[in-house]
Design a protein around this motif. Structure first.
Motif: not given
Length: 93
Positions: A14-40
């Motif tokens: 989970n820690a690696a997944a969160i770090a990866t998704y947070e990095s993606s979110y920083a570059r593309a804050p409107n990419f919904r799949p990343v936000l969905r995964h981060l939320l859960f």
């Protein structure tokens, strides 16, 4: 990044997944799949404040987002979250 985050989720890192998704979110804050995964992932790891932020961001870009829709609408793109049984999680209070 999305595939790397997904791989980490499936592997249970989970820690690696969160770090990866947070990095993606920083570059593309409107990419919904990343936000969905981060939320859960935030919910799963007890990060309620971050989960609320992700939920609010999702509602901003996807006004009809809801936990029920993720859980019960088979046409909603959340298959991975369903398979990993993360959709049982919800925001407290």
């Amino acid at each position: 990044d999305s595939l790397a985050g997904l791989s980490s989720m499936i592997a249970g890192d989970n820690a690696a997944a969160i770090a990866t998704y947070e990095s993606s979110y920083a570059r593309a804050p409107n990419f919904r799949p990343v936000l969905r995964h981060l939320l859960f992932l935030y919910l799963k790891t007890g990060q309620e404040d971050k989960a609320r932020g992700a939920f609010e961001d999702l509602r901003r870009i996807e006004p009809d987002f809801s936990f029920d829709r993720v859980r019960e609408d088979p046409s909603y793109p959340a298959g991975t979250l369903r398979r990993l049984q993360l959709v049982r999680l919800t925001l407290p209070g």
